[in-house]
Motif scaffolding. Structure first.
Motif, mmCIF file in Angstrom:
data_model
loop_
_atom_site.group_PDB
_atom_site.id
_atom_site.type_symbol
_atom_site.label_atom_id
_atom_site.label_comp_id
_atom_site.label_asym_id
_atom_site.label_seq_id
_atom_site.Cartn_x
_atom_site.Cartn_y
_atom_site.Cartn_z
ATOM 1 N N THR A 37 51.468 9.705 102.112
ATOM 2 C CA THR A 37 52.828 10.319 103.132
ATOM 3 C C THR A 37 52.451 11.816 103.554
ATOM 4 O O THR A 37 52.712 12.188 104.677
ATOM 5 N N LYS A 63 58.629 22.550 99.980
ATOM 6 C CA LYS A 63 59.717 21.634 99.416
ATOM 7 C C LYS A 63 59.674 20.187 99.867
ATOM 8 O O LYS A 63 58.632 20.016 100.824
ATOM 9 N N GLY A 90 51.149 10.057 96.962
ATOM 10 C CA GLY A 90 52.118 10.860 97.333
ATOM 11 C C GLY A 90 53.381 10.384 97.582
ATOM 12 O O GLY A 90 54.354 11.115 97.861
ATOM 13 N N ARG A 93 58.021 10.213 95.734
ATOM 14 C CA ARG A 93 57.876 11.458 94.892
ATOM 15 C C ARG A 93 59.110 11.662 94.067
ATOM 16 O O ARG A 93 59.458 12.804 93.601
ATOM 17 N N ARG A 138 45.216 23.472 105.372
ATOM 18 C CA ARG A 138 46.573 23.578 104.940
ATOM 19 C C ARG A 138 47.165 24.688 104.728
ATOM 20 O O ARG A 138 46.904 25.519 104.003
ATOM 21 N N ASP A 140 49.819 24.962 103.125
ATOM 22 C CA ASP A 140 50.635 24.835 101.686
ATOM 23 C C ASP A 140 49.600 25.043 100.634
ATOM 24 O O ASP A 140 49.906 25.031 99.419
ATOM 25 N N ARG A 149 55.237 23.771 94.591
ATOM 26 C CA ARG A 149 54.972 22.514 94.572
ATOM 27 C C ARG A 149 54.682 21.943 93.203
ATOM 28 O O ARG A 149 55.268 20.851 93.057
#
Ligand code: AMP
Length: 191
Positions: A37, A63, A90, A93, A138, A140, A149
Protein backbone atom coordinates in the motif's frame (compact mmCIF):
# COMPACT_ATOMS: atom_id res chain seq x y z
CA UNK A 1 2.38 -30.37 -5.48
CA UNK A 2 -0.07 -28.30 -7.53
CA UNK A 3 0.08 -24.57 -6.97
CA UNK A 4 -2.85 -23.59 -4.77
CA UNK A 5 -5.15 -21.27 -6.66
CA UNK A 6 -5.61 -19.06 -3.61
CA UNK A 7 -2.83 -17.89 -1.35
CA UNK A 8 -2.91 -14.95 1.06
CA UNK A 9 0.13 -13.94 3.10
CA UNK A 10 0.33 -10.84 5.26
CA UNK A 11 3.74 -9.47 6.19
CA UNK A 12 3.73 -7.79 9.60
CA UNK A 13 6.55 -5.91 11.24
CA UNK A 14 7.71 -2.43 12.16
CA UNK A 15 8.86 0.12 9.59
CA UNK A 16 12.40 -0.71 8.51
CA UNK A 17 12.15 -4.43 9.32
CA UNK A 18 12.66 -5.41 5.67
CA UNK A 19 9.10 -6.43 4.83
CA UNK A 20 9.15 -4.90 1.35
CA UNK A 21 12.38 -6.58 0.26
CA UNK A 22 11.49 -9.99 1.63
CA UNK A 23 7.90 -9.85 0.39
CA UNK A 24 9.15 -8.93 -3.07
CA UNK A 25 11.43 -11.97 -3.27
CA UNK A 26 8.81 -14.34 -1.92
CA UNK A 27 6.28 -13.00 -4.40
CA UNK A 28 8.65 -13.43 -7.34
CA UNK A 29 9.70 -16.93 -6.36
CA UNK A 30 6.23 -18.19 -5.55
CA UNK A 31 4.25 -16.53 -8.29
CA UNK A 32 2.34 -14.23 -5.97
CA UNK A 33 1.44 -10.58 -6.40
CA UNK A 34 2.97 -8.28 -3.80
CA UNK A 35 0.54 -5.57 -2.84
CA UNK A 36 2.36 -2.75 -1.06
CA UNK A 37 0.00 0.00 0.00
CA UNK A 38 2.98 2.32 0.57
CA UNK A 39 4.05 1.85 -3.08
CA UNK A 40 0.50 2.35 -4.31
CA UNK A 41 0.15 5.56 -2.30
CA UNK A 42 3.56 6.89 -3.41
CA UNK A 43 2.53 6.30 -7.01
CA UNK A 44 -0.61 8.37 -6.42
CA UNK A 45 1.47 11.13 -4.82
CA UNK A 46 3.87 11.14 -7.80
CA UNK A 47 1.00 11.33 -10.28
CA UNK A 48 -0.74 14.04 -8.29
CA UNK A 49 -4.08 12.21 -8.19
CA UNK A 50 -6.74 13.42 -5.70
CA UNK A 51 -5.86 10.44 -3.50
CA UNK A 52 -2.19 11.38 -3.70
CA UNK A 53 -2.94 14.97 -2.80
CA UNK A 54 -4.79 13.79 0.30
CA UNK A 55 -2.27 11.11 1.31
CA UNK A 56 1.01 12.92 0.60
CA UNK A 57 1.04 15.33 3.56
CA UNK A 58 0.10 12.55 6.01
CA UNK A 59 2.81 10.24 4.67
CA UNK A 60 5.40 12.98 4.94
CA UNK A 61 4.58 13.29 8.65
CA UNK A 62 4.64 9.53 9.23
CA UNK A 63 0.89 9.43 9.99
CA UNK A 64 -1.49 6.84 8.62
CA UNK A 65 -3.79 7.56 5.71
CA UNK A 66 -7.51 7.07 6.64
CA UNK A 67 -8.71 3.47 6.74
CA UNK A 68 -11.54 3.95 4.26
CA UNK A 69 -9.12 5.08 1.56
CA UNK A 70 -6.92 2.04 2.01
CA UNK A 71 -9.83 -0.34 2.12
CA UNK A 72 -11.10 1.09 -1.17
CA UNK A 73 -7.66 0.71 -2.75
CA UNK A 74 -7.41 -2.94 -1.69
CA UNK A 75 -10.97 -3.74 -2.69
CA UNK A 76 -10.31 -2.44 -6.20
CA UNK A 77 -7.03 -4.32 -6.49
CA UNK A 78 -8.51 -7.67 -5.46
CA UNK A 79 -11.65 -7.24 -7.54
CA UNK A 80 -9.59 -7.36 -10.73
CA UNK A 81 -7.83 -10.63 -9.87
CA UNK A 82 -8.95 -14.03 -11.19
CA UNK A 83 -7.27 -16.03 -8.45
CA UNK A 84 -6.23 -14.39 -5.22
CA UNK A 85 -2.50 -15.11 -4.84
CA UNK A 86 -1.14 -12.16 -2.91
CA UNK A 87 1.34 -10.97 -0.34
CA UNK A 88 0.31 -7.86 1.55
CA UNK A 89 3.12 -5.54 2.56
CA UNK A 90 2.10 -2.64 4.79
CA UNK A 91 -1.57 -3.59 4.91
CA UNK A 92 -3.52 -4.00 7.11
CA UNK A 93 -2.10 -1.50 9.57
CA UNK A 94 -5.06 -0.98 11.90
CA UNK A 95 -7.74 -3.20 13.41
CA UNK A 96 -10.49 -1.71 11.22
CA UNK A 97 -8.40 -2.47 8.14
CA UNK A 98 -7.82 -6.04 9.34
CA UNK A 99 -11.53 -6.57 9.95
CA UNK A 100 -12.45 -5.16 6.54
CA UNK A 101 -9.86 -7.37 4.90
CA UNK A 102 -11.44 -10.38 6.58
CA UNK A 103 -14.82 -9.42 5.16
CA UNK A 104 -13.35 -8.95 1.72
CA UNK A 105 -11.45 -12.25 1.76
CA UNK A 106 -14.54 -14.03 3.02
CA UNK A 107 -16.49 -12.67 0.04
CA UNK A 108 -13.74 -13.89 -2.27
CA UNK A 109 -13.43 -17.27 -0.56
CA UNK A 110 -9.69 -16.76 0.06
CA UNK A 111 -8.76 -17.08 3.72
CA UNK A 112 -5.41 -15.88 5.11
CA UNK A 113 -2.76 -18.61 4.99
CA UNK A 114 -0.07 -17.12 7.21
CA UNK A 115 1.14 -13.92 8.82
CA UNK A 116 4.94 -13.78 9.02
CA UNK A 117 6.06 -11.22 11.62
CA UNK A 118 9.55 -9.81 11.04
CA UNK A 119 11.14 -8.93 14.37
CA UNK A 120 14.01 -6.44 14.59
CA UNK A 121 15.11 -4.55 17.72
CA UNK A 122 13.95 -0.93 17.84
CA UNK A 123 17.42 0.60 17.89
CA UNK A 124 18.32 -1.09 14.58
CA UNK A 125 15.16 0.04 12.84
CA UNK A 126 15.82 3.77 12.86
CA UNK A 127 19.39 3.22 11.63
CA UNK A 128 18.11 1.03 8.78
CA UNK A 129 15.56 3.63 7.72
CA UNK A 130 18.07 6.47 7.80
CA UNK A 131 20.46 4.33 5.73
CA UNK A 132 17.70 3.49 3.25
CA UNK A 133 16.87 7.20 3.05
CA UNK A 134 20.23 7.85 1.38
CA UNK A 135 18.96 6.14 -1.77
CA UNK A 136 15.18 5.68 -1.45
CA UNK A 137 14.24 9.26 -2.25
CA UNK A 138 11.45 8.89 0.33
CA UNK A 139 10.73 12.04 2.30
CA UNK A 140 9.64 9.93 5.29
CA UNK A 141 12.95 8.05 5.58
CA UNK A 142 14.42 10.57 8.04
CA UNK A 143 15.23 10.05 11.68
CA UNK A 144 12.42 12.26 12.97
CA UNK A 145 9.72 10.78 10.75
CA UNK A 146 11.02 7.25 11.36
CA UNK A 147 10.44 7.79 15.09
CA UNK A 148 6.89 8.93 14.45
CA UNK A 149 6.27 5.89 12.21
CA UNK A 150 7.60 3.63 14.93
CA UNK A 151 5.23 5.20 17.43
CA UNK A 152 2.28 4.85 15.04
CA UNK A 153 3.25 1.20 14.54
CA UNK A 154 3.22 0.57 18.30
CA UNK A 155 -0.14 2.20 18.82
CA UNK A 156 -2.08 1.15 15.74
CA UNK A 157 -0.43 -1.84 14.09
CA UNK A 158 0.97 -3.91 16.95
CA UNK A 159 -2.56 -4.87 18.10
CA UNK A 160 -2.79 -6.86 14.87
CA UNK A 161 -0.24 -9.30 16.24
CA UNK A 162 -2.74 -10.36 18.92
CA UNK A 163 -5.57 -10.33 16.40
CA UNK A 164 -3.85 -12.85 14.13
CA UNK A 165 -2.13 -14.75 16.97
CA UNK A 166 -5.53 -15.55 18.43
CA UNK A 167 -6.18 -17.54 15.24
CA UNK A 168 -2.76 -19.17 15.25
CA UNK A 169 -1.69 -17.42 12.05
CA UNK A 170 1.38 -15.49 13.20
CA UNK A 171 4.85 -16.90 12.37
CA UNK A 172 7.60 -15.15 14.29
CA UNK A 173 10.71 -14.57 12.20
CA UNK A 174 14.00 -13.15 13.43
CA UNK A 175 14.64 -10.26 11.05
CA UNK A 176 18.27 -9.67 12.07
CA UNK A 177 20.86 -11.00 9.64
CA UNK A 178 21.62 -10.96 5.93
CA UNK A 179 18.78 -10.79 3.41
CA UNK A 180 19.38 -14.44 2.52
CA UNK A 181 19.39 -15.57 6.14
CA UNK A 182 16.13 -13.81 6.87
CA UNK A 183 14.58 -15.12 3.67
CA UNK A 184 15.56 -18.67 4.63
CA UNK A 185 13.86 -18.23 7.99
CA UNK A 186 10.72 -16.96 6.32
CA UNK A 187 10.53 -20.02 4.06
CA UNK A 188 11.04 -22.24 7.09
CA UNK A 189 8.31 -20.41 9.02
CA UNK A 190 5.84 -20.77 6.16
CA UNK A 191 6.25 -24.53 5.82
P1 AMP B 1 5.21 2.04 3.91
O1 AMP B 1 5.83 2.13 2.55
O2 AMP B 1 4.45 0.77 4.11
O3 AMP B 1 6.21 2.28 5.01
O4 AMP B 1 4.13 3.20 4.00
C1 AMP B 1 4.52 4.55 3.90
C2 AMP B 1 3.39 5.45 4.38
O5 AMP B 1 2.22 5.25 3.59
C3 AMP B 1 2.93 5.20 5.80
O6 AMP B 1 3.74 5.86 6.77
C4 AMP B 1 1.51 5.75 5.76
O7 AMP B 1 1.51 7.14 5.78
C5 AMP B 1 1.05 5.31 4.38
N1 AMP B 1 0.44 3.96 4.41
C6 AMP B 1 0.91 2.83 3.78
N2 AMP B 1 0.10 1.78 4.01
C7 AMP B 1 -0.89 2.24 4.81
C8 AMP B 1 -2.02 1.62 5.43
N3 AMP B 1 -2.29 0.31 5.25
N4 AMP B 1 -2.83 2.41 6.19
C9 AMP B 1 -2.58 3.71 6.35
N5 AMP B 1 -1.54 4.35 5.83
C10 AMP B 1 -0.68 3.62 5.05
Amino acid sequence: MPTPSHQVIIFLGPPGAGKGTQAERLATEQGLLKISTGDILRDHVDRGTPLGVQAGPLMKLGKLVPDQILIGVIRDRLASMDSIRVIFDGFPRTLPQARELDVLLEELGSPINAVPLLEVPDEQLIARIVERGKTSGRNDDTQAVARERQQVYREQTQPLIDYYSARGQVRHVNGVGSMDEVYGRILEALK
